[in-house]
Design an enzyme around this catalytic site. Structure first.
Site, PDB file in Angstrom:
ATOM      1  N   GLU A 125      36.551  76.422 146.350  1.00  0.00           N
ATOM      2  CA  GLU A 125      36.695  75.790 145.036  1.00  0.00           C
ATOM      3  C   GLU A 125      37.949  76.265 144.302  1.00  0.00           C
ATOM      4  O   GLU A 125      37.899  76.628 143.122  1.00  0.00           O
ATOM      5  CB  GLU A 125      35.456  76.062 144.184  1.00  0.00           C
ATOM      6  CG  GLU A 125      34.205  75.471 144.776  1.00  0.00           C
ATOM      7  CD  GLU A 125      32.970  75.595 143.885  1.00  0.00           C
ATOM      8  OE1 GLU A 125      33.057  76.224 142.814  1.00  0.00           O
ATOM      9  OE2 GLU A 125      31.923  75.062 144.274  1.00  0.00           O
ATOM     10  N   GLU A 163      28.653  74.186 150.724  1.00  0.00           N
ATOM     11  CA  GLU A 163      27.852  74.987 149.792  1.00  0.00           C
ATOM     12  C   GLU A 163      26.858  74.042 149.153  1.00  0.00           C
ATOM     13  O   GLU A 163      27.259  73.009 148.594  1.00  0.00           O
ATOM     14  CB  GLU A 163      28.768  75.633 148.753  1.00  0.00           C
ATOM     15  CG  GLU A 163      28.091  76.696 147.938  1.00  0.00           C
ATOM     16  CD  GLU A 163      29.073  77.382 146.990  1.00  0.00           C
ATOM     17  OE1 GLU A 163      30.162  77.815 147.430  1.00  0.00           O
ATOM     18  OE2 GLU A 163      28.736  77.481 145.805  1.00  0.00           O
TER      19      GLU A 163
HETATM   20  C1  GAL Z   1      29.789  77.536 143.238  1.00  0.00           C
HETATM   21  C2  GAL Z   1      30.677  78.686 143.677  1.00  0.00           C
HETATM   22  C3  GAL Z   1      29.849  79.906 144.034  1.00  0.00           C
HETATM   23  C4  GAL Z   1      28.832  80.166 142.982  1.00  0.00           C
HETATM   24  C5  GAL Z   1      27.967  78.950 142.816  1.00  0.00           C
HETATM   25  C6  GAL Z   1      26.837  79.123 141.836  1.00  0.00           C
HETATM   26  O1  GAL Z   1      30.487  76.570 142.571  1.00  0.00           O
HETATM   27  O2  GAL Z   1      31.427  78.318 144.783  1.00  0.00           O
HETATM   28  O3  GAL Z   1      30.684  81.012 144.204  1.00  0.00           O
HETATM   29  O4  GAL Z   1      29.499  80.455 141.819  1.00  0.00           O
HETATM   30  O5  GAL Z   1      28.776  77.896 142.376  1.00  0.00           O
HETATM   31  O6  GAL Z   1      26.132  77.915 141.708  1.00  0.00           O
END
Ligand code: GAL
Length: 849
Positions: free
Chosen positions: A452, A528
């Site tokens: 991100e 993710e």
């Molecule tokens: C994502 C990020 C992670 C964590 C997660 C929490 O956007 O890549 O590191 O922060 O959100 O939801």
């Protein structure tokens, strides 16, 4: 020839002794530490064992990491007071370590002395006898320094100065020499650190081509060197051997070998091979030119026989392939990643690497059916990747959470484009180390260029992404590259996503189809997913599905229906995995809770200081969600799990939904013997994306209108033919009567490092769990082991992990017991007011491996 791993080891040791000059390697474990940079101070040094995390002992304090910031990443535009963002532990500041290294004069004659750090948090300056020998800013990377010229015969003073700045991380990074430190000596003619690269370019049933590139230092370009390489299978049988005499030319020698009837590495069959390469001199290459009708030459090679160095490299044989429209193939077979993201901290043990704790994490994840780990968002510990090789997990190894644009005021962006001292920027230096360190590990099936990164929006960012991907390709063409992208419209519009081997999206399950339609790769990865939040054993009513649910108790509801504004419930990702052939699967955020990032309680919400994203809590105890994933991912054993618990004093007569996570196709629920009806999973209806309640109906059996009455909740699962297949009962507990101990294992290695995770719970006189109690438990460990740490999984708990007492959370906690270094019995005793105490006995044994 058949030799065991132990024989192989002793053979190597013998060779080391016989041959003057082969390499040596020793762990530097005993150091002294102080919490500043005053290395001249005579007093105030503390003896510590490395790996060491100077901050994990606390104390927790709101002031430790109080920040007034807008977390742009989370869509915030106004700065607000952030509490517990990095765990509320005292990791910010300076630390110094020192160690005395005795050196024999004979080893200073041409031999190279290397210090290899697996990771030092952070901005490490290494000194030998007062001379700075290296600097490495990125706390997650491995680095080595050649310290030969700074060494003297006799005792040498090694010092490492570290500094963690405020606002340098989005989570708890740990502090100090939190990974191994090694002293390695390499002969003048020898293989440098990470100097071998093994790939398996062609594999069929009959044989596998194995290409071994070995760098040899210390010879002239035109000089001949002989490499004698033997490959051993997992049982220690020699399965291939080859001797090649070559000129070193570019410093690298390539050997091409064959392993017949190869056994392929996979999560289900984590078979490993070992290549042992000896470097020999004394050989020669003579070339004869004959000038006849045709010009031709003949070459005579004479192999060397003087052993200079020997290296052992473990590797695996497997293929990794991407097919448009079809997805990811391992060894020619399609599979979806059933993955989780992991931060590097080990909960109550902090960032200090413990192989035993990582093994425990992976054992729990294996039982869930998980087969892949994303090392979010940084280079992993060597121990993690070693265990993934051995236990069978595919790894997506990631490098950065920041490129050149800040997410945190003092984050990695300060280094990304900075010259590292030799004309190469830190981003490239860091990448090189990471790739060279890990490219022989078969578990790594994919690299990631970052998570991100704000640069997703710009054309410069597109170029940086291309550059980073090329670095991976150049150093390791055998693996595809991805990136965790969240700026959906930008990356589809500007070419960022289209250039990657694998387009990885974070939390965009509802838009996968849109991305698939326009991207040339014709595959999508859930790099993710979910970010569902839950606190183990805590349920809020009425149950609602949706984002940003906060409650007066500072906990998140364990019905697994709450998530962040940018994320979703697990069911939507599970549906996408099933519905889209071209979806490569997913990496759930996260496998385990971690220190820091206590969303949705991150804004002036102290004492929250740890995440509740985990499928498993900070005490290594699975939450309900564990069984949801297990019901779909564990192919070997059935799952049948009921939630919530059934202890609701004061809720009599109120609607209390019951969910069942199961691998059986249908089930019937009974409350005190009265059927509440049979539920069957909804079928996919072909409409995508499948979201919200519709997705839940495909993955959970739900009885939403159950009225609470104390007693017994029983679920009977039926197989496809309607026969009773399994049953599970949850009962309202009586008065708490006793503590109960349940260790994850009873026999430990007497190596001073092994750990047992002992679950402590409260039960009534019938043995029913009492999940609504939080009394204080005192822990005593005696005999051949010691108390190491304790955790209860409560994200608001400020009790120190290192004191042998803690309050229960939802009726449970975990005491971590460490083995001593002599075999014997360990006695673990726990007591709490008003209930019977519990005792269990563990054993430690010597181990040869
Ligand atoms: C994502 C990020 C992670 C964590 C997660 C929490 O956007 O890549 O590191 O922060 O959100 O939801």
């Amino acid at each position: 020839m058949r030799i065991s791993a132990i024989m192989l080891l002793s053979l190597c040791t013998v060779l080391n002794i016989q041959a003057q000059g082969v390499r040596s390697e020793s762990l530097l474990r005993e150091w002294e530490f102080r919490n500043d940079h005053d290395t001249a101070a005579l007093q105030g040094w503390e003896k510590v064992t490395v790996p060491h995390d100077w901050a994990i002992a606390g104390p927790f304090d709101r002031a430790n990491d109080l920040q007034t910031v807008a977390v742009v990443q989370n869509g915030e535009t106004n700065a607000t007071e952030k509490t517990g963002r990095t765990g509320g532990l005292p990791y910010i500041g300076k630390g110094a370590y020192r160690h005395t290294l005795p050196i024999e004069g004979s080893t200073l004659d041409g031999r190279r002395h290397i210090l290899l750090f697996d990771g030092a948090m952070s901005e490490a300056r290494v000194f030998v006898n007062g001379v700075q020998v290296c600097f490495w800013p990125y706390g997650y990377n491995s680095f080595w320094c050649d310290v030969t010229s700074a060494l003297e015969e006799g005792d040498n003073l090694l010092e490492v100065l570290l500094e963690n700045r405020p606002q340098s991380s989005r989570w708890y990074p740990g502090a100090g020499l939190y990974r191994k430190v090694r002293h390695i000596t390499i002969p003048k003619i020898g293989v440098p650190v990470w100097g071998t690269y093994i790939s398996t370019p062609f594999i069929c049933d009959e044989y596998a081509d194995v290409t071994i590139r070995t760098t040899v230092d210390g010879l002239d370009r035109e000089e001949a060197v002989t490499l004698r390489t033997s490959i051993f299978d997992a049982a220690g049988n020699k399965v291939a051997e080859q001797t090649d005499t070559r000129k070193v030319l570019d410093g690298e020698i390539i050997q091409k070998m064959k392993v017949m009837s190869p056994e392929l590495w996979s999560p289900e069959t984590p078979v490993l091979y070992t290549a042992r390469t000896e470097v020999l001199t004394g050989g020669r290459i003579d070339t004869d030119w004959a000038d006849g009708h045709y010009k031709h030459f003949s070459t005579i090679r004479v192999d060397g026989d003087v052993l200079q160095d020997a290296v052992t490299t473990r590797f695996g044989i497997r293929t990794v392939e991407l097919r448009p429209d079809k997805g990811f193939f391992l060894n020619g077979k399609p599979r979806k990643f059933r993955g989780v993201c992991l931060h590097h901290d080990l909960g109550p043990l902090g960032a200090a690497v413990s192989k035993a704790a990582i093994r425990r994490q992976l054992t729990i994840l294996k039982d869930m059916g998980c087969d892949a780990i994303r090392t979010s968002h940084n280079m992993p510990a060597e121990e993690l990747v070693e265990l993934c090789d051995e236990m069978g997990f595919m790894v997506m190894a990631e490098n950065f959470d920041e490129w050149d644009i800040a997410k945190c005021a003092n984050g990695y962006h300060r280094w990304f484009n900075e010259d590292s001292g030799n004309g190469i920027v830190w981003a490239e230096r860091d990448m090189m180390n990471m790739i060279h360190h890990f490219r022989n590990y078969p578990s790594i099936v994919m690299w990631s260029i970052g998570n991100e990164v704000p640069s997703q929006h710009s054309q410069e960012g597109v170029a940086v992404a291309g550059w980073l991907q090329n670095l991976y390709h150049a150093e390791d063409p055998s693996r595809p590259v991805t990136c965790g992208m969240d700026q959906f419209d930008s990356v589809l519009g500007n070419g960022f996503a289209a250039q990657l081997d694998v387009a990885g999206f974070n939390y965009k399950v509802h838009r996968y189809g849109q991305a698939f339609a326009v991207l040339p790769q014709r595959i999508i990865l859930g790099s993710e997913t979910a970010s569902t939040v839950s606190s183990r054993g805590v349920y809020h009513f009425p149950v609602s599905v949706g984002p940003d649910q906060v409650d007066a108790d500072h906990q998140s509801c364990s019905y697994d229906t709450g998530h962040c504004e940018w994320s979703n419930i697990p069911d939507e990702d599970l549906a996408a995995d099933e519905d889209y052939e071209w979806c490569l699967g997913q990496f759930v955020w996260t496998g385990f809770d971690y220190l820091g990032e206590p969303s949705p309680y991150d804004t002036d919400a102290w004492p929250n200081h740890s995440s509740v994203f985990g499928i498993v809590d900070l005490a290594y105890i699975p939450k309900d969600r564990f069984y949801l994933y297990r019901s779909r991912w564990n192919d070997n054993e059935p799952t049948l799990h009921i939630l919530p618990h059934w202890n609701w004093k004061g809720r009599e007569g109120e609607v209390t939904p019951v969910f069942v996570y199961t691998s059986y196709p249908s089930a019937e629920l009974f409350v005190n013997g009265v059927s509440q009806g049979v539920r069957t999973f909804a079928k996919a209806d072909g409409v995508t994306p499948c979201l919200g309640e519709k997705a839940m109906e495909r993955f959970r059996l739900m009885w939403k209108d159950v009225v609470y009455e104390p007693g017994e909740l029983r679920v009977v699962a039926y197989d496809a033919q309607g026969n009773v297949a399994a049953e599970k009962t949850v009962r309202t507990a009586g008065k708490a009567a006793a503590l109960k101990l349940c260790p994850d294992r009873t026999v430990l290695r007497s190596d001073g490092e092994d750990l047992a995770f002992v679950n402590v719970s409260l039960v009534d006189k019938e043995g029913n769990p009492v999940p609504v109690d939080s009394r204080l438990v005192k822990i005593k460990v005696s005999g051949a082991g010691s108390f190491k740490a304790v955790a209860n999984g409560d994200p608001t708990c400020l009790e120190p992990f290192q004191q042998p007492r803690m309050h229960l959370f939802s009726g449970q906690l975990t005491a971590i017991v460490q083995s001593g270094d002599t075999p014997g019995e360990i006695v673990v005793e726990v007591e709490a007011k008003g209930v019977r105490k519990a005792v269990c006995t563990l054993r430690t044994e010597a181990s040869n491996d």
